[in-house]
Scaffold this active site. Structure first.
Site, PDB file in Angstrom:
ATOM      1  N   ASP A   1      15.378  39.216  57.881  1.00  0.00           N
ATOM      2  CA  ASP A   1      14.006  39.668  58.039  1.00  0.00           C
ATOM      3  C   ASP A   1      13.920  40.984  57.237  1.00  0.00           C
ATOM      4  OD1 ASP A   1      11.410  40.157  59.202  1.00  0.00           O
ATOM      5  OD2 ASP A   1      12.394  41.561  60.552  1.00  0.00           O
TER       6      ASP A   1
ATOM      7  N   ASP B   1      10.995  43.808  57.627  1.00  0.00           N
ATOM      8  CA  ASP B   1      10.473  44.962  58.378  1.00  0.00           C
ATOM      9  C   ASP B   1      11.347  45.251  59.598  1.00  0.00           C
ATOM     10  OD1 ASP B   1       8.122  45.340  56.767  1.00  0.00           O
ATOM     11  OD2 ASP B   1       7.207  43.614  57.740  1.00  0.00           O
TER      12      ASP B   1
HETATM   13  C1  BG6 Z   1       6.051  41.114  59.622  1.00  0.00           C
HETATM   14  C2  BG6 Z   1       5.855  42.318  60.508  1.00  0.00           C
HETATM   15  O1  BG6 Z   1       7.208  41.253  58.882  1.00  0.00           O
HETATM   16  O2  BG6 Z   1       4.941  40.974  58.728  1.00  0.00           O
HETATM   17  C3  BG6 Z   1       4.524  42.242  61.232  1.00  0.00           C
HETATM   18  O3  BG6 Z   1       6.907  42.371  61.451  1.00  0.00           O
HETATM   19  C4  BG6 Z   1       3.396  42.070  60.220  1.00  0.00           C
HETATM   20  O4  BG6 Z   1       4.343  43.430  61.974  1.00  0.00           O
HETATM   21  C5  BG6 Z   1       3.677  40.832  59.363  1.00  0.00           C
HETATM   22  O5  BG6 Z   1       2.151  41.916  60.878  1.00  0.00           O
HETATM   23  C6  BG6 Z   1       2.603  40.609  58.290  1.00  0.00           C
HETATM   24  O6  BG6 Z   1       2.684  41.631  57.344  1.00  0.00           O
HETATM   25  P1  BG6 Z   1       1.592  41.954  56.236  1.00  0.00           P
HETATM   26  O7  BG6 Z   1       2.239  43.038  55.414  1.00  0.00           O
HETATM   27  O8  BG6 Z   1       1.373  40.700  55.446  1.00  0.00           O
HETATM   28  O9  BG6 Z   1       0.370  42.416  56.948  1.00  0.00           O
HETATM   29 MG    MG Z   2      11.025  42.669  61.620  1.00  0.00          MG
END
Ligand code: BG6
Ligand code: MG
Length: 230
Positions: free
Chosen positions: A20, A22
């Site tokens: 993953d 984030d």
């Molecule tokens: C995930 C995060 O990796 O991506 C979430 O953990 C986030 O918190 C999701 O909402 C979508 O991300 P983005 O950048 O497309 O808004």
């Molecule tokens: Mg994550």
């Protein structure tokens, strides 16, 4: 001699590590939180780090729905209004992630990526964030990844297995020969649903279902990942 064979077998078992992004590769989960906190405050909805745990790993729109559940409800705004709120959050988020540099790799991640590469393992990125490619570029680690799943093409977010299965299939491997690394409860569910073993980085209550729970990325190493795929 038996020890030699055992090690050889182990090396064959683990063939890919799927990460993953984030909260695992870098602490961008913090920026998602900060951006949503701005939106929640504008909407006068209470939102804190404990509630934010529910948002980890879920899509942008579902994150907004979860915030609205804590206020006027997910049906309060029209589809267009919700889209505008998501765009506003993303603009704040994009400003925040511009400051990411290679120094923002979480502890141990640089070494682990190098170790995996040297061992000939495939490395995948399974992030549902549409901002993932930008962050990977900012961190200067794009070259390590053999496959970066395209979040725009994945319709079912975590806890569905789709984004992890996409990486496994792109490698032409069996899920039992791959290990996933996550910091979100729904992420652990997604890894298991894809048929893989899961490493959870975070608090034991959030990561309770993981096959290996580590309190931080500095505890990650290739040996631990290999022992999971045995
Ligand atoms: C995930 C995060 O990796 O991506 C979430 O953990 C986030 O918190 C999701 O909402 C979508 O991300 P983005 O950048 O497309 O808004
Ligand atoms: Mg994550």
């Amino acid at each position: 001699m038996s020890v030699y064979y055992k090690n050889t077998e182990r090396n064959i078992m683990l063939q890919a590590v799927i990460f993953d992004l984030d909260g695992v590769i870098t602490d961008s989960a913090r920026y998602h939180f900060e951006a949503w906190r701005d939106i929640a405050s504008k909407l006068q909805i209470s939102f804190d780090e404990t509630y934010n745990e529910k948002l980890k790993g879920v899509s942008r729109l579902e994150s907004l729905n979860l915030i609205l559940d804590n206020g006027p409800g997910r049906d309060y705004f029209s589809k267009d209004e919700k889209e505008a709120l998501c765009t506003e959050k993303n603009e704040i988020y994009k400003e925040l992630i511009k400051q990411i540099t290679p120094d923002d790799l979480l502890p141990g991640i640089g070494n682990l990526l190098t170790e995996c590469k040297k061992a000939g393992l495939k490395i995948g990125l399974a992030s549902v964030s549409k901002n993932a490619p930008f962050i990977v570029e900012r961190l200067q680690v794009a070259d390590y990844f053999d496959h970066i799943a395209d979040a725009a093409k994945i319709t079912r977010s975590k806890p569905f297995p789709d984004i992890f299965s996409d990486c496994v299939e792109s490698f032409g491997l069996l899920p039992e020969n791959c290990v996933g690394v996550e910091d979100a409860k729904v992420g652990i569910e997604a890894i298991h649903a894809a048929g893989m073993k899961a490493v959870g980085v975070g608090s034991p209550d959030q990561m309770a279902d993981a096959d290996l729970i580590l309190s931080g990325t500095s505890e990650l190493n290739l040996q631990k990942l290999r022992s999971l795929a045995d």
